[in-house]
Scaffold this motif. Structure first.
Motif, PDB file in Angstrom:
ATOM      1  N   GLU A 187       1.187  -1.355   0.030  1.00  0.00           N
ATOM      2  CA  GLU A 187       0.177   0.194   0.216  1.00  0.00           C
ATOM      3  C   GLU A 187       0.711   1.018  -0.086  1.00  0.00           C
ATOM      4  O   GLU A 187       0.812   2.067  -0.575  1.00  0.00           O
ATOM      5  N   THR A 188       1.902   0.960   0.248  1.00  0.00           N
ATOM      6  CA  THR A 188       2.797   2.902   0.644  1.00  0.00           C
ATOM      7  C   THR A 188       3.221   2.700  -0.748  1.00  0.00           C
ATOM      8  O   THR A 188       3.723   3.874  -1.011  1.00  0.00           O
ATOM      9  N   PHE A 189       4.346   1.276  -1.108  1.00  0.00           N
ATOM     10  CA  PHE A 189       4.627   2.324  -2.722  1.00  0.00           C
ATOM     11  C   PHE A 189       3.808   2.555  -3.746  1.00  0.00           C
ATOM     12  O   PHE A 189       4.093   2.859  -4.188  1.00  0.00           O
ATOM     13  N   ILE A 190       2.493   1.501  -3.520  1.00  0.00           N
ATOM     14  CA  ILE A 190       1.804   1.659  -4.305  1.00  0.00           C
ATOM     15  C   ILE A 190       1.138   3.281  -4.144  1.00  0.00           C
ATOM     16  O   ILE A 190       1.430   4.784  -5.453  1.00  0.00           O
ATOM     17  N   GLY A 191       0.972   4.056  -2.966  1.00  0.00           N
ATOM     18  CA  GLY A 191       1.552   5.550  -2.637  1.00  0.00           C
ATOM     19  C   GLY A 191       1.964   6.236  -2.980  1.00  0.00           C
ATOM     20  O   GLY A 191       1.522   7.148  -3.960  1.00  0.00           O
ATOM     21  N   ALA A 192       2.847   5.665  -2.862  1.00  0.00           N
ATOM     22  CA  ALA A 192       4.128   6.753  -3.844  1.00  0.00           C
ATOM     23  C   ALA A 192       4.295   7.076  -5.179  1.00  0.00           C
ATOM     24  O   ALA A 192       4.548   8.040  -5.838  1.00  0.00           O
ATOM     25  N   MET A 193       4.059   5.890  -5.845  1.00  0.00           N
ATOM     26  CA  MET A 193       3.837   6.052  -7.388  1.00  0.00           C
ATOM     27  C   MET A 193       2.864   6.134  -7.429  1.00  0.00           C
ATOM     28  O   MET A 193       3.373   7.484  -8.653  1.00  0.00           O
ATOM     29  N   THR A 194       1.711   6.086  -6.915  1.00  0.00           N
ATOM     30  CA  THR A 194       0.873   6.509  -7.482  1.00  0.00           C
ATOM     31  C   THR A 194       0.520   8.520  -7.456  1.00  0.00           C
ATOM     32  O   THR A 194       0.313   9.399  -8.138  1.00  0.00           O
ATOM     33  N   LYS A 195       1.437   9.208  -6.064  1.00  0.00           N
ATOM     34  CA  LYS A 195       2.377   9.745  -6.434  1.00  0.00           C
ATOM     35  C   LYS A 195       2.511  10.938  -7.311  1.00  0.00           C
ATOM     36  O   LYS A 195       2.541  12.226  -7.945  1.00  0.00           O
ATOM     37  N   ILE A 196       3.857  10.131  -7.953  1.00  0.00           N
ATOM     38  CA  ILE A 196       4.664  10.486  -9.601  1.00  0.00           C
ATOM     39  C   ILE A 196       3.292  10.315 -10.628  1.00  0.00           C
ATOM     40  O   ILE A 196       3.339  11.517 -11.321  1.00  0.00           O
ATOM     41  N   HIS A 197       2.077   9.780 -10.157  1.00  0.00           N
ATOM     42  CA  HIS A 197       1.613   9.697 -11.446  1.00  0.00           C
ATOM     43  C   HIS A 197       0.470  10.165 -11.037  1.00  0.00           C
ATOM     44  O   HIS A 197       0.559  11.791 -12.906  1.00  0.00           O
ATOM     45  N   GLN A 198      -0.098  11.323 -10.355  1.00  0.00           N
ATOM     46  CA  GLN A 198      -1.043  12.464 -10.230  1.00  0.00           C
ATOM     47  C   GLN A 198       0.231  13.260 -10.911  1.00  0.00           C
ATOM     48  O   GLN A 198      -0.931  14.220 -12.143  1.00  0.00           O
ATOM     49  N   TYR A 199       0.876  13.888 -10.423  1.00  0.00           N
ATOM     50  CA  TYR A 199       1.809  14.785 -11.365  1.00  0.00           C
ATOM     51  C   TYR A 199       2.186  14.128 -12.810  1.00  0.00           C
ATOM     52  O   TYR A 199       2.874  16.039 -13.282  1.00  0.00           O
ATOM     53  N   THR A 200       1.810  13.797 -13.374  1.00  0.00           N
ATOM     54  CA  THR A 200       2.627  13.195 -14.751  1.00  0.00           C
ATOM     55  C   THR A 200       1.078  13.162 -15.723  1.00  0.00           C
ATOM     56  O   THR A 200       1.010  14.398 -16.172  1.00  0.00           O
ATOM     57  N   MET A 201       0.440  12.027 -15.077  1.00  0.00           N
ATOM     58  CA  MET A 201       0.028  11.191 -16.140  1.00  0.00           C
ATOM     59  C   MET A 201      -2.095  11.882 -15.990  1.00  0.00           C
ATOM     60  O   MET A 201      -2.612  11.666 -16.584  1.00  0.00           O
ATOM     61  N   LEU A 202      -1.750  11.956 -14.492  1.00  0.00           N
ATOM     62  CA  LEU A 202      -3.237  12.297 -13.523  1.00  0.00           C
ATOM     63  C   LEU A 202      -3.600  10.880 -13.798  1.00  0.00           C
ATOM     64  O   LEU A 202      -3.973  10.146 -12.781  1.00  0.00           O
TER      65      LEU A 202
END
Length: 401
Positions: free
Chosen positions: A253-268
């Motif tokens: 969960e923590t790691f997927i959350g970190a990936m999601t943050k980058i995803h938010q700022y790049t792909m949305l």
């Protein structure tokens, strides 16, 4: 003003262009070329999946989705992974829908690596692993493999390569370009090293469904490995959906959350139309997938036999849809072989060194092309070898019968 070269990020400037795209671009400028160079299924995405996308547009599905992807799709992914691979993940917290596995790999590396962290990578392997590691600030450490050993990495090899800076083992099985797979025992031995040395695993399993003998085993399903593995999967290969660009990552969960943050700022988020299509693929497209996989299995046999008939040693791929024959005995380097074959016979294949130094002497040949194209490509290749005085075991290569 300085030159643009001086403005560029030195890391980006130092990266070579993809060895796959070079031959793809060369072939695109010629007419009558049969391309066996790109991992592109000759199947069109099954109609039921395309129709689901069209219907979604008609109903007005043109908006953003959750950054993590549509909940209904994440639930379907969780159910599919449990049924197919015995992997259990919470669709609310442990699954991220991405723009293809390529984006998922980039996110995973960027979320994990600090400058100087080392990443162990099988050699040969897919062309983006090393550049993406470098761009994330990491240091790629290649684990050479050999045809005589089935192009497999071993637990002993991993153990010897680990240093105080090693953080990640990047697994890529079924392997592109060699078609190698690791069985449960081999993965278990590697898992013991991973746990003992406190490493993390990024496991690219985009070809999991294209395993031709036995079952696909995800390292995340082995004891003690779920919590230290992120699994990357997608729809491009098994469902013939390359152009839809839809993949996903599952893990802690923590790691997927970190990936999601980058995803938010790049792909949305991934495109909603592709997500609607993927949902249909998981709900009603599994039989379509099985039929395409059966065709690849048939073509695999044809291609391996064809190379053997021409006298080119070719290990039998156990997964994915690539053959990786050895052409070193022709007297030509892999680069020279590919260039001459393209220019003289208009057949595009890729030099093995595009995938790492252990690909020296090999070429990658995709058998995702149609039987008709494969038949004609091997007729031309046979003529090419005859003209250059390469004597294999003759002679007639019969495909498609």
């Amino acid at each position: 003003m300085k030159s643009w070269e001086e403005y560029l990020n030195p890391q980006v400037a130092s990266l070579p262009p993809s060895g796959i795209r070079r031959f793809f671009d060369l072939a695109a400028e010629m007419t009558g070329v049969i391309s066996l160079g790109v991992g592109e299924p000759d199947f069109v995405t099954p109609w039921r999946i395309r129709e689901a996308c069209i219907y979604a547009l008609e109903r007005g599905y043109t908006m953003y989705t959750s950054n993590r992807g549509m909940k209904e799709l994440r639930v379907a992914i969780a159910r599919y992974l449990e049924d197919a691979f015995k992997l259990r993940y919470d669709p609310e917290k442990e699954i991220l829908v991405t723009v293809g596995v390529s984006e998922a790999l980039d996110l995973a590396l960027r979320a994990l690596l600090k400058p100087g962290d080392e990443v162990l990578i099988p050699d040969p392997a897919y062309v983006s692993y090393v550049p993406c590691t470098v761009l994330a600030g990491g240091v790629p450490v290649l684990l050479p493999t050999r045809m005589e050993e089935g192009f497999k990495i071993t637990a002993e090899q991993v153990e010897k390569a680990v240093t105080s800076r090693t953080k990640v083992l990047l697994l890529a099985y079924p392997n592109n370009p060699t078609g190698a797979v690791l069985n449960r025992r081999e993965l278990g031995e590697i898992a013991e090293v991973v746990k003992a040395r406190d490493l993390l695993v990024i496991s690219d399993e985009i070809y999991a469904q294209l395993t031709y003998e036995g079952e696909h085993v995800s390292i995340a399903s082995l004891p003690g490995m779920r919590e230290r593995t992120v699994v990357l999967q997608g729809f491009s290969k098994a469902f013939a959906m390359t152009g839809w660009r839809l993949g996903y990552a599952v893990g802690n969960e923590t790691f997927i959350g970190a990936m999601t943050k980058i995803h938010q700022y790049t792909m949305l988020c991934a495109p909603i139309t592709a997500q609607m299509a993927a949902l249909e693929a998981l709900k009603n497209g599994l039989e379509d997938m099985r039929q395409m996989v059966a065709q690849y299995a048939y073509r695999r046999r044809l291609v391996v036999n064809a190379f053997k008939e021409m006298g080119l040693p070719c290990p039998e791929p156990k997964g994915a849809f690539y053959a990786f024959p050895y052409v070193g005995g022709t007297g030509m380097s892999e680069e020279e072989f590919c260039e001459k074959l393209l220019l003289e016979e208009k057949v595009a294949v890729v030099p093995g060194t595009a995938f790492g130094p252990s690909g020296r002497g090999h070429i990658r040949c995709s058998f995702a092309a149609s039987v008709k194209d494969l038949t004609e490509a091997f007729r031309r290749m046979k003529e090419f070898l005859r003209r250059h005085g390469v004597k294999g075991r003759p002679s007639v290569v019969v495909l498609g019968k």
